[in-house]
Motif scaffolding. Structure first.
Motif, PDB file in Angstrom:
ATOM      1  N   ASP A 252     -47.630  82.148   5.121  1.00  0.00           N
ATOM      2  CA  ASP A 252     -47.538  81.701   3.695  1.00  0.00           C
ATOM      3  C   ASP A 252     -47.143  83.098   3.094  1.00  0.00           C
ATOM      4  OD1 ASP A 252     -49.980  82.834   2.456  1.00  0.00           O
ATOM      5  OD2 ASP A 252     -50.988  82.156   4.287  1.00  0.00           O
ATOM      6  N   ASP A 253     -47.047  82.775   1.685  1.00  0.00           N
ATOM      7  CA  ASP A 253     -46.281  83.763   0.776  1.00  0.00           C
ATOM      8  C   ASP A 253     -47.302  84.357  -0.145  1.00  0.00           C
ATOM      9  OD1 ASP A 253     -46.712  81.833  -1.266  1.00  0.00           O
ATOM     10  OD2 ASP A 253     -44.619  81.801  -1.850  1.00  0.00           O
ATOM     11  N   SER A 254     -48.727  83.994   0.156  1.00  0.00           N
ATOM     12  CA  SER A 254     -49.817  84.632  -0.943  1.00  0.00           C
ATOM     13  C   SER A 254     -50.001  85.941  -0.556  1.00  0.00           C
ATOM     14  CB  SER A 254     -50.853  83.790  -0.382  1.00  0.00           C
ATOM     15  OG  SER A 254     -51.460  84.128   0.939  1.00  0.00           O
ATOM     16  N   GLN A 255     -49.728  86.595   0.682  1.00  0.00           N
ATOM     17  CA  GLN A 255     -49.823  87.969   0.588  1.00  0.00           C
ATOM     18  C   GLN A 255     -48.765  88.770   1.517  1.00  0.00           C
ATOM     19  OE1 GLN A 255     -53.998  87.626   2.657  1.00  0.00           O
ATOM     20  NE2 GLN A 255     -54.695  88.631   0.915  1.00  0.00           N
ATOM     21  N   TYR A 276     -42.074  80.034   9.766  1.00  0.00           N
ATOM     22  CA  TYR A 276     -42.277  79.011   8.712  1.00  0.00           C
ATOM     23  C   TYR A 276     -43.257  79.683   7.784  1.00  0.00           C
ATOM     24  CZ  TYR A 276     -40.392  75.305  11.697  1.00  0.00           C
ATOM     25  OH  TYR A 276     -39.752  74.543  12.422  1.00  0.00           O
ATOM     26  N   ILE A 277     -42.939  79.794   6.625  1.00  0.00           N
ATOM     27  CA  ILE A 277     -43.572  80.229   5.324  1.00  0.00           C
ATOM     28  C   ILE A 277     -43.971  79.244   4.183  1.00  0.00           C
ATOM     29  CG2 ILE A 277     -43.483  81.989   3.458  1.00  0.00           C
ATOM     30  CD1 ILE A 277     -43.572  83.381   6.225  1.00  0.00           C
ATOM     31  N   ARG A 278     -45.153  79.022   3.966  1.00  0.00           N
ATOM     32  CA  ARG A 278     -45.534  78.247   2.894  1.00  0.00           C
ATOM     33  C   ARG A 278     -45.364  78.343   1.706  1.00  0.00           C
ATOM     34  NH1 ARG A 278     -48.279  73.540   3.172  1.00  0.00           N
ATOM     35  NH2 ARG A 278     -49.016  73.489   5.217  1.00  0.00           N
ATOM     36  N   GLN A 279     -45.131  77.822   0.719  1.00  0.00           N
ATOM     37  CA  GLN A 279     -44.982  78.447  -0.683  1.00  0.00           C
ATOM     38  C   GLN A 279     -46.406  77.860  -1.258  1.00  0.00           C
ATOM     39  OE1 GLN A 279     -41.954  76.519  -2.992  1.00  0.00           O
ATOM     40  NE2 GLN A 279     -43.261  76.617  -4.857  1.00  0.00           N
ATOM     41  N   THR A 280     -47.176  79.048  -1.963  1.00  0.00           N
ATOM     42  CA  THR A 280     -48.704  78.701  -2.288  1.00  0.00           C
ATOM     43  C   THR A 280     -48.786  78.705  -3.742  1.00  0.00           C
ATOM     44  OG1 THR A 280     -48.801  81.273  -2.348  1.00  0.00           O
ATOM     45  CG2 THR A 280     -49.531  80.088  -0.447  1.00  0.00           C
ATOM     46  N   GLY A 281     -47.674  79.163  -4.695  1.00  0.00           N
ATOM     47  CA  GLY A 281     -47.416  79.100  -6.087  1.00  0.00           C
ATOM     48  C   GLY A 281     -46.603  77.934  -6.585  1.00  0.00           C
ATOM     49  N   LYS A 282     -46.401  77.963  -7.833  1.00  0.00           N
ATOM     50  CA  LYS A 282     -45.340  76.941  -8.349  1.00  0.00           C
ATOM     51  C   LYS A 282     -44.010  76.873  -7.925  1.00  0.00           C
ATOM     52  CE  LYS A 282     -48.512  75.355 -12.134  1.00  0.00           C
ATOM     53  NZ  LYS A 282     -48.488  75.267 -13.531  1.00  0.00           N
ATOM     54  N   HIS A 283     -43.783  78.398  -7.677  1.00  0.00           N
ATOM     55  CA  HIS A 283     -42.374  78.442  -7.599  1.00  0.00           C
ATOM     56  C   HIS A 283     -42.256  79.658  -6.351  1.00  0.00           C
ATOM     57  CE1 HIS A 283     -41.632  77.270 -11.592  1.00  0.00           C
ATOM     58  NE2 HIS A 283     -42.567  77.860 -12.047  1.00  0.00           N
ATOM     59  N   LYS A 285     -41.306  83.025  -4.223  1.00  0.00           N
ATOM     60  CA  LYS A 285     -41.338  84.455  -4.776  1.00  0.00           C
ATOM     61  C   LYS A 285     -39.746  84.965  -4.077  1.00  0.00           C
ATOM     62  CE  LYS A 285     -46.242  85.028  -4.511  1.00  0.00           C
ATOM     63  NZ  LYS A 285     -47.335  85.609  -3.836  1.00  0.00           N
ATOM     64  N   GLN A 286     -39.222  85.631  -5.094  1.00  0.00           N
ATOM     65  CA  GLN A 286     -38.068  86.403  -4.773  1.00  0.00           C
ATOM     66  C   GLN A 286     -37.718  87.277  -3.658  1.00  0.00           C
ATOM     67  OE1 GLN A 286     -35.383  85.382  -6.166  1.00  0.00           O
ATOM     68  NE2 GLN A 286     -34.031  86.737  -4.499  1.00  0.00           N
ATOM     69  N   LYS A 287     -39.037  87.877  -3.624  1.00  0.00           N
ATOM     70  CA  LYS A 287     -39.168  88.814  -2.228  1.00  0.00           C
ATOM     71  C   LYS A 287     -39.251  88.109  -1.029  1.00  0.00           C
ATOM     72  CE  LYS A 287     -40.703  93.069  -4.495  1.00  0.00           C
ATOM     73  NZ  LYS A 287     -41.966  94.159  -4.645  1.00  0.00           N
ATOM     74  N   ALA A 288     -40.246  87.134  -1.116  1.00  0.00           N
ATOM     75  CA  ALA A 288     -40.152  86.213   0.237  1.00  0.00           C
ATOM     76  C   ALA A 288     -38.860  85.456   0.441  1.00  0.00           C
ATOM     77  CB  ALA A 288     -41.276  85.111  -0.253  1.00  0.00           C
ATOM     78  N   ILE A 289     -38.193  85.049  -0.373  1.00  0.00           N
ATOM     79  CA  ILE A 289     -36.981  84.324  -0.318  1.00  0.00           C
ATOM     80  C   ILE A 289     -35.752  85.453   0.527  1.00  0.00           C
ATOM     81  CG2 ILE A 289     -34.661  83.762  -1.402  1.00  0.00           C
ATOM     82  CD1 ILE A 289     -36.455  82.435  -3.724  1.00  0.00           C
ATOM     83  N   GLU A 290     -36.070  86.569  -0.175  1.00  0.00           N
ATOM     84  CA  GLU A 290     -34.963  87.781   0.581  1.00  0.00           C
ATOM     85  C   GLU A 290     -35.505  87.910   2.105  1.00  0.00           C
ATOM     86  OE1 GLU A 290     -35.536  90.940  -2.129  1.00  0.00           O
ATOM     87  OE2 GLU A 290     -34.499  89.837  -3.843  1.00  0.00           O
ATOM     88  N   ALA A 291     -36.905  88.025   2.387  1.00  0.00           N
ATOM     89  CA  ALA A 291     -37.360  88.192   3.587  1.00  0.00           C
ATOM     90  C   ALA A 291     -36.776  87.142   4.561  1.00  0.00           C
ATOM     91  CB  ALA A 291     -38.632  88.572   3.583  1.00  0.00           C
ATOM     92  N   VAL A 292     -37.019  85.870   3.996  1.00  0.00           N
ATOM     93  CA  VAL A 292     -36.492  84.783   4.756  1.00  0.00           C
ATOM     94  C   VAL A 292     -35.200  84.666   5.141  1.00  0.00           C
ATOM     95  CG1 VAL A 292     -36.104  82.249   4.852  1.00  0.00           C
ATOM     96  CG2 VAL A 292     -38.679  83.152   4.016  1.00  0.00           C
ATOM     97  N   ALA A 293     -34.159  85.262   4.060  1.00  0.00           N
ATOM     98  CA  ALA A 293     -32.626  85.396   4.160  1.00  0.00           C
ATOM     99  C   ALA A 293     -32.674  86.212   5.016  1.00  0.00           C
ATOM    100  CB  ALA A 293     -32.010  85.542   3.042  1.00  0.00           C
ATOM    101  N   ASN A 294     -33.209  87.582   5.280  1.00  0.00           N
ATOM    102  CA  ASN A 294     -32.818  88.472   6.197  1.00  0.00           C
ATOM    103  C   ASN A 294     -33.254  87.927   7.640  1.00  0.00           C
ATOM    104  OD1 ASN A 294     -31.786  91.055   6.837  1.00  0.00           O
ATOM    105  ND2 ASN A 294     -34.071  91.764   6.778  1.00  0.00           N
ATOM    106  N   MET A 295     -34.332  87.157   8.033  1.00  0.00           N
ATOM    107  CA  MET A 295     -34.604  86.785   9.085  1.00  0.00           C
ATOM    108  C   MET A 295     -33.598  85.590   9.615  1.00  0.00           C
ATOM    109  SD  MET A 295     -38.723  86.116   9.229  1.00  0.00           S
ATOM    110  CE  MET A 295     -39.260  86.062   7.605  1.00  0.00           C
ATOM    111  N   GLU A 296     -33.154  84.968   8.886  1.00  0.00           N
ATOM    112  CA  GLU A 296     -32.174  84.003   9.077  1.00  0.00           C
ATOM    113  C   GLU A 296     -30.875  84.757   9.474  1.00  0.00           C
ATOM    114  OE1 GLU A 296     -31.274  79.907   9.500  1.00  0.00           O
ATOM    115  OE2 GLU A 296     -32.900  80.494   8.079  1.00  0.00           O
ATOM    116  N   SER A 297     -30.592  85.799   8.886  1.00  0.00           N
ATOM    117  CA  SER A 297     -29.289  86.493   9.237  1.00  0.00           C
ATOM    118  C   SER A 297     -29.351  87.181  10.550  1.00  0.00           C
ATOM    119  CB  SER A 297     -28.988  87.585   8.144  1.00  0.00           C
ATOM    120  OG  SER A 297     -29.891  88.767   8.408  1.00  0.00           O
ATOM    121  N   MET A 298     -30.611  87.420  10.894  1.00  0.00           N
ATOM    122  CA  MET A 298     -30.902  87.930  12.422  1.00  0.00           C
ATOM    123  C   MET A 298     -30.831  86.602  13.410  1.00  0.00           C
ATOM    124  SD  MET A 298     -33.419  91.012  11.862  1.00  0.00           S
ATOM    125  CE  MET A 298     -34.514  90.180  10.696  1.00  0.00           C
TER     126      MET A 298
END
Length: 329
Positions: A252-255, A276-283, A285-298
């Motif tokens: 998840d993206d809480s930590q 798989y990363i669970r979104q824990t807040g209302k929106h 997180k930009q840094k989590a979006i970037e990390a997920v995109a980087n994993m996708e690029s690999m």
């Protein structure tokens, strides 16, 4: 009064068996009671964090006709890493550990898994990945831990069918399940609570790899916080212990999960099938979006989701829970 011997689920591959546990000093306090409510539950939880460990205690593992002796570390923790000289049965197996107190033997039985031959392994975080914990709000997290017993704690909707589908992915028999590991920054103090919660909700039976035990009230208020290198090292160890498996990581993206998993993907470039990363807040997180995109690029299939139903659909769409994926591997 006699010392308390606690065993945890272990795991084995073709060459090695690893089992572990703790030895605690004698106490008049009863063990955590899963049924207690409110203040009584709070007292029971706090007692779990005030337990005293016993260092240098002799413990004996009995397995495959051998009796192997070791001693506990300074925090009462013991771990047997045993080379194997013959094949073990697949699936969940039993092991036994004993110790002596005033010439009387104390014996406990535990279980370990030797995964059935297959394609996939699953590593999941716990807090705010399947157990609603409100990690982002420290006061709320502590309140829930203290005043909600295991029956009152909530699980995210659709987590159970998703995890059950992953557990059975590629399997033709109900007796054979994929290996699951729950890796968390929670401490060994919460082991029984987590295993009971998983059983109540029919989550896959898993090996738990938790953080060093806490033994003071001050430590309790910092539960699940601090250095997350422990999680990174435990996940890295599992991937090295079972190198032939393709892995799915769930967090998840809480930590720090998105960044831990990103680093794991960099080190094991052909081993991670999906994250798989669970979104824990209302929106998101930009840094989590970037990390997920980087994993996708690999080349890692990723899903940053709010509802577990979306994660389930993703698993089916990319073939994890379908037969075609397993025929390709």
């Amino acid at each position: 009064m006699k010392p308390i011997l606690k065993l945890y689920r272990g795991y084995a591959n073709d060459q090695e068996l690893i089992v572990m546990g703790h030895v605690f000093k004698p106490t008049t306090k009863e063990d955590y009671d899963f049924e207690k409510k409110n203040l009584k539950n709070a007292k029971s939880v706090i007692r779990m964090f005030r337990i005293k460990t016993q260092k240098n205690a002799s413990v004996y593992l009995e397995h495959n006709g051998l009796k192997i002796h070791t001693k506990t570390l300074d925090d009462g923790y013991f771990k047997f890493c045993i080379p194997l000289n013959r094949d073990l049965a697949y699936g969940w197996n039993e092991y036994k550990v004993s110790m002596f107190f005033k010439e009387k033997e104390i014996v406990e039985k535990g279980s370990y898994i030797r995964p059935h031959e297959g394609d996939l392994g699953f590593i999941s975080d716990i807090d705010d990945t399947f157990l609603v914990s409100h990690t982002r709000n420290a006061f709320k997290k502590l309140y829930i831990l203290l005043f909600r017993n295991v029956n009152d704690r909530k699980i995210f909707e659709d987590v159970v069918p998703h995890y059950q589908a992953l557990s059975s992915a590629g399997r033709e028999s109900d007796r054979e399940k994929n290996a699951f590991f729950y890796v968390s920054s929670s401490e060994w103090n919460l082991y029984r609570f987590i295993t009971k919660f998983a059983e109540l909700h029919e989550l896959p039976k898993a090996v738990l790899l938790l953080k060093d035990i806490k033994t003071s009230l001050t430590d309790f208020f910092l539960t699940g916080r601090g250095d997350h290198d422990h999680k990174f090292e435990k996940i890295k160890h599992i991937l090295e212990f079972y190198p032939h498996l393709k892995y799915v990581l769930l967090g998840d993206d809480s930590q720090h999960d998105p960044f831990l998993y990103e680093d794991i993907c960099k080190i094991f470039p052909i081993t991670i099938k999906a994250v798989y990363i669970r979104q824990t807040g209302k929106h998101k997180k930009q840094k989590a979006i970037e990390a997920v995109a980087n994993m996708e690029s690999m080349g890692v299939d990723t899903c940053y989701f709010k509802d577990s139903k979306d994660a389930m659909d993703h698993s089916e769409r990319i073939g994890i829970t379908s037969e075609t994926f397993h025929k390709k591997l």
